[in-house]
Structures are given as C-alpha cells and as structure tokens.
Design a protein around this motif. Sequence first.
Motif, PDB file in Angstrom:
ATOM      1  N   PHE A 129     -12.323  -1.802 -13.592  1.00 36.64           N
ATOM      2  CA  PHE A 129     -10.930  -1.869 -14.034  1.00 36.64           C
ATOM      3  C   PHE A 129     -10.801  -1.264 -15.429  1.00 36.64           C
ATOM      4  O   PHE A 129      -9.792  -0.635 -15.758  1.00 36.64           O
ATOM      5  N   LEU A 130     -11.824  -1.441 -16.254  1.00 37.38           N
ATOM      6  CA  LEU A 130     -11.847  -0.815 -17.572  1.00 37.38           C
ATOM      7  C   LEU A 130     -11.874   0.708 -17.426  1.00 37.38           C
ATOM      8  O   LEU A 130     -11.163   1.421 -18.137  1.00 37.38           O
ATOM      9  N   LEU A 131     -12.723   1.197 -16.492  1.00 39.32           N
ATOM     10  CA  LEU A 131     -12.762   2.641 -16.241  1.00 39.32           C
ATOM     11  C   LEU A 131     -11.409   3.152 -15.758  1.00 39.32           C
ATOM     12  O   LEU A 131     -10.976   4.244 -16.134  1.00 39.32           O
ATOM     13  N   PHE A 132     -10.753   2.359 -14.914  1.00 38.24           N
ATOM     14  CA  PHE A 132      -9.417   2.738 -14.449  1.00 38.24           C
ATOM     15  C   PHE A 132      -8.480   2.964 -15.633  1.00 38.24           C
ATOM     16  O   PHE A 132      -7.770   3.970 -15.691  1.00 38.24           O
ATOM     17  N   ASN A 133      -8.481   2.039 -16.585  1.00 35.21           N
ATOM     18  CA  ASN A 133      -7.535   2.142 -17.692  1.00 35.21           C
ATOM     19  C   ASN A 133      -7.855   3.330 -18.594  1.00 35.21           C
ATOM     20  O   ASN A 133      -6.943   3.968 -19.142  1.00 35.21           O
ATOM     21  N   ILE A 134      -9.139   3.633 -18.756  1.00 36.00           N
ATOM     22  CA  ILE A 134      -9.510   4.811 -19.548  1.00 36.00           C
ATOM     23  C   ILE A 134      -9.012   6.081 -18.871  1.00 36.00           C
ATOM     24  O   ILE A 134      -8.410   6.952 -19.508  1.00 36.00           O
ATOM     25  N   LEU A 135      -9.249   6.189 -17.570  1.00 37.21           N
ATOM     26  CA  LEU A 135      -8.789   7.370 -16.833  1.00 37.21           C
ATOM     27  C   LEU A 135      -7.267   7.429 -16.787  1.00 37.21           C
ATOM     28  O   LEU A 135      -6.670   8.513 -16.828  1.00 37.21           O
ATOM     29  N   ASP A 136      -6.630   6.261 -16.706  1.00 32.14           N
ATOM     30  CA  ASP A 136      -5.173   6.196 -16.679  1.00 32.14           C
ATOM     31  C   ASP A 136      -4.576   6.714 -17.982  1.00 32.14           C
ATOM     32  O   ASP A 136      -3.470   7.259 -17.994  1.00 32.14           O
ATOM     33  N   CYS A 137      -5.307   6.537 -19.079  1.00 30.38           N
ATOM     34  CA  CYS A 137      -4.871   7.081 -20.366  1.00 30.38           C
ATOM     35  C   CYS A 137      -5.195   8.565 -20.495  1.00 30.38           C
ATOM     36  O   CYS A 137      -4.647   9.243 -21.364  1.00 30.38           O
ATOM     37  N   SER A 138      -6.093   9.063 -19.638  1.00 27.87           N
ATOM     38  CA  SER A 138      -6.579  10.439 -19.764  1.00 27.87           C
ATOM     39  C   SER A 138      -5.681  11.458 -19.086  1.00 27.87           C
ATOM     40  O   SER A 138      -5.466  12.559 -19.610  1.00 27.87           O
ATOM     41  N   ASP A 139      -5.162  11.118 -17.897  1.00 24.91           N
ATOM     42  CA  ASP A 139      -4.438  12.138 -17.124  1.00 24.91           C
ATOM     43  C   ASP A 139      -3.202  12.653 -17.840  1.00 24.91           C
ATOM     44  O   ASP A 139      -2.937  13.858 -17.876  1.00 24.91           O
ATOM     45  N   GLY A 140      -2.432  11.735 -18.438  1.00 25.14           N
ATOM     46  CA  GLY A 140      -1.233  12.159 -19.147  1.00 25.14           C
ATOM     47  C   GLY A 140      -1.553  13.000 -20.368  1.00 25.14           C
ATOM     48  O   GLY A 140      -0.865  13.993 -20.662  1.00 25.14           O
ATOM     49  N   GLN A 141      -2.602  12.608 -21.101  1.00 29.51           N
ATOM     50  CA  GLN A 141      -2.993  13.376 -22.279  1.00 29.51           C
ATOM     51  C   GLN A 141      -3.439  14.785 -21.895  1.00 29.51           C
ATOM     52  O   GLN A 141      -3.090  15.760 -22.559  1.00 29.51           O
ATOM     53  N   LEU A 142      -4.219  14.896 -20.815  1.00 35.93           N
ATOM     54  CA  LEU A 142      -4.680  16.215 -20.365  1.00 35.93           C
ATOM     55  C   LEU A 142      -3.501  17.072 -19.907  1.00 35.93           C
ATOM     56  O   LEU A 142      -3.453  18.281 -20.177  1.00 35.93           O
ATOM     57  N   ALA A 143      -2.551  16.457 -19.224  1.00 29.28           N
ATOM     58  CA  ALA A 143      -1.370  17.202 -18.760  1.00 29.28           C
ATOM     59  C   ALA A 143      -0.574  17.749 -19.939  1.00 29.28           C
ATOM     60  O   ALA A 143      -0.083  18.885 -19.905  1.00 29.28           O
ATOM     61  N   ARG A 144      -0.448  16.945 -21.006  1.00 30.51           N
ATOM     62  CA  ARG A 144       0.289  17.411 -22.182  1.00 30.51           C
ATOM     63  C   ARG A 144      -0.461  18.533 -22.900  1.00 30.51           C
ATOM     64  O   ARG A 144       0.140  19.505 -23.361  1.00 30.51           O
ATOM     65  N   LEU A 145      -1.788  18.406 -22.991  1.00 28.29           N
ATOM     66  CA  LEU A 145      -2.577  19.422 -23.684  1.00 28.29           C
ATOM     67  C   LEU A 145      -2.561  20.753 -22.935  1.00 28.29           C
ATOM     68  O   LEU A 145      -2.456  21.824 -23.537  1.00 28.29           O
ATOM     69  N   LYS A 146      -2.677  20.687 -21.608  1.00 31.57           N
ATOM     70  CA  LYS A 146      -2.698  21.905 -20.802  1.00 31.57           C
ATOM     71  C   LYS A 146      -1.297  22.356 -20.385  1.00 31.57           C
ATOM     72  O   LYS A 146      -1.145  23.417 -19.775  1.00 31.57           O
ATOM     73  N   LYS A 147      -0.299  21.505 -20.713  1.00 27.89           N
ATOM     74  CA  LYS A 147       1.090  21.811 -20.354  1.00 27.89           C
ATOM     75  C   LYS A 147       1.230  22.058 -18.847  1.00 27.89           C
ATOM     76  O   LYS A 147       1.885  23.006 -18.403  1.00 27.89           O
ATOM     77  N   THR A 148       0.587  21.180 -18.077  1.00 35.26           N
ATOM     78  CA  THR A 148       0.619  21.304 -16.615  1.00 35.26           C
ATOM     79  C   THR A 148       1.290  20.099 -15.951  1.00 35.26           C
ATOM     80  O   THR A 148       1.160  19.915 -14.742  1.00 35.26           O
ATOM     81  N   GLY A 149       1.978  19.307 -16.745  1.00 39.83           N
ATOM     82  CA  GLY A 149       2.610  18.116 -16.187  1.00 39.83           C
ATOM     83  C   GLY A 149       3.796  18.469 -15.297  1.00 39.83           C
ATOM     84  O   GLY A 149       4.501  19.445 -15.535  1.00 39.83           O
ATOM     85  N   THR A 150       4.015  17.671 -14.274  1.00 40.41           N
ATOM     86  CA  THR A 150       5.153  17.838 -13.371  1.00 40.41           C
ATOM     87  C   THR A 150       5.846  16.485 -13.207  1.00 40.41           C
ATOM     88  O   THR A 150       5.212  15.434 -13.425  1.00 40.41           O
ATOM     89  N   PRO A 151       7.136  16.469 -12.832  1.00 37.94           N
ATOM     90  CA  PRO A 151       7.809  15.186 -12.604  1.00 37.94           C
ATOM     91  C   PRO A 151       7.081  14.302 -11.592  1.00 37.94           C
ATOM     92  O   PRO A 151       6.902  13.108 -11.811  1.00 37.94           O
ATOM     93  N   VAL A 152       6.639  14.907 -10.480  1.00 34.86           N
ATOM     94  CA  VAL A 152       5.946  14.123  -9.460  1.00 34.86           C
ATOM     95  C   VAL A 152       4.620  13.603  -9.991  1.00 34.86           C
ATOM     96  O   VAL A 152       4.247  12.453  -9.736  1.00 34.86           O
TER      97      VAL A 152
END
Length: 291
Positions: free
Chosen positions: A76-99
């Motif tokens: 569950f700890l790993l889940f929360n770390i990864l959950d914090c990672s996807d949004g940050q990576l999307a913002r850095l790579k500017k690949t985020g989508t509404p979905v």
Amino acid sequence: MNWREEYKKSLKMKEVEEVFDLIFYRPVAFLFIRTVYNTAITPNSITIAAIIMGITAGCFYSLGQPVYFKIGAFFFLLFNILDCSDGQLARLKKTGTPVGRIIDGISDYIATIAVYIGIAAGFAYKSPKPYFWLLMLLFAGISNIIHGILVDYYRSRFLYYVRGGESNFEEEFEEFRKEYEIIRNQKGKRFDRMVLLIYFKYSSFQRLLVAKKKKAKLFITTPEEYFRKNKTIIRFWLLIGATTEITTLIICSFFNRLDIFIWIMIIGFNSLAAILWPIQRIIDKTFNREP
C-alpha cells in the motif's frame, strides 16, 4: 534539466499538500521519476502499476496474519508512491490527458476498496466479533469516501481563489465535458467515455455533498483575503486527506492494530470533520457572493 526547480513546480502549493506527501511520498516519487524519465514508461503505465500494488495489498490483508498485514502495508505504501508519481511525470513530459487524470483519481478508490475488502476478509471477519467489526469497517470505508470528497473540494476551491481563477472545479468539469463531446461518437473511445461518465457522476455527488445549490455562486474576494481567512483551516482539512489515512493504516498494520485504525477513522477523523464543517461555513459567510 534542473530537477530541484522541476520538483518545486510539481507541487500544487505547499498549503494544499498533505504533510506526509511533502516529507516522504512526493520526494521519493520524484526520485523514481528521475530514474524513469528517459525511458518509455508512461504516466498511464505507472497508474496501472499503482492499481496493481493496491490490489496486491488487499490480497495480503485478506490472508489474515500479522506478517501479511505488514506485507500488505508495504504494498500500500508502494501504491501511494506510484500514485504520486504518475501525475508528476505527466506534468514534466506534458503528456497528461483528461481521461488519464480521471483514471489517476479512480485508482485511489480501486486500491482503497481492495484494501478494505482485504481487511474485511482477513481481520474483521476472522475476529471474535466478526459482524461488529465488519459493520465498523463499513462505517470507516464510507467515512473514507466522504473525507476524500470534502478534501478534494476544499483543496480545489482554495487553489481557485488563491491562484486567481486557476484550477477551478467548475472549469475542470467543463473541460472534461468538452472532451466527452469530442469523443462521444468516436469509435474506439468507449473506455474513455465510460471513465468520463464515472467522473461526472462523482462530481455531481461531490457538489451535492458540499453545497446546497447545484451551482454555488462565487465569492467576491481577493487571493490575499481568501488565503488569509482559509490558510489555517485548509491545513486541518488535509489532516483527513487520503495520504494521512493511508499512512495511519500503514502504521497500525505494522503494529498489528487494525482495530485502532478503524476507531481512528470512525471517531478521530469524523470528529475532526464534524468540527471543521461548521467552522468552514462560518468562514464562508464572511465573504460576499456574486449577485
């Protein structure tokens, strides 16, 4: 790339970040992002990995032994770390989508539901008073959902007023509605349409929970005034945020005291929410509203 500056930019605003995110989860997540930034790993693949970690955590909780509770807590700890990672990576790579943003939010509920089901099977049902603890766990789960809705709403509203109109809940809703209209009749977009419809239902319930009117009128205020009046209470709202509750569960799991976690959810966090609600209403009444 100046990673220190990029990390600072990745934070929404320190005032709306939960304390455990600031001191642990987001720094660790950002180290992970630095490692995978130049690879083919995408934000959506990280989201899927996070969901797998959450479901795995639930499976270990369901085994009903203290050692498996600890392993479940680790996943569950790993889940929360990864959950914090996807949004940050999307913002850095500017690949985020509404979905993608919506799936990121849905992943929290999938993982949490999996863990609660696991706790129900591994702890509540196998306890000396199974029906009592199953009922208490149900109350805790409902509380978790309500807390998440309240915190999301007041965090978004705080960002909207303090940033002078950015990150508005209504504007985001409208953005997703336009995205739905674009893909409404497109072939191969059935999954995306389903995700957006789920978001619309969730948003409707969220607004129904926190406001008397379907469309609340905006406050007449300045960013400085709103920040001054709400900077303290928003920090208290964040004390019942998802990360705080996840961390509480992880700590209780390592001490084999899931019963304490359930009581903290039902009595501790609900009591805090019950105190904050009328205080927030009093603060809101100090603002004039648009005619």
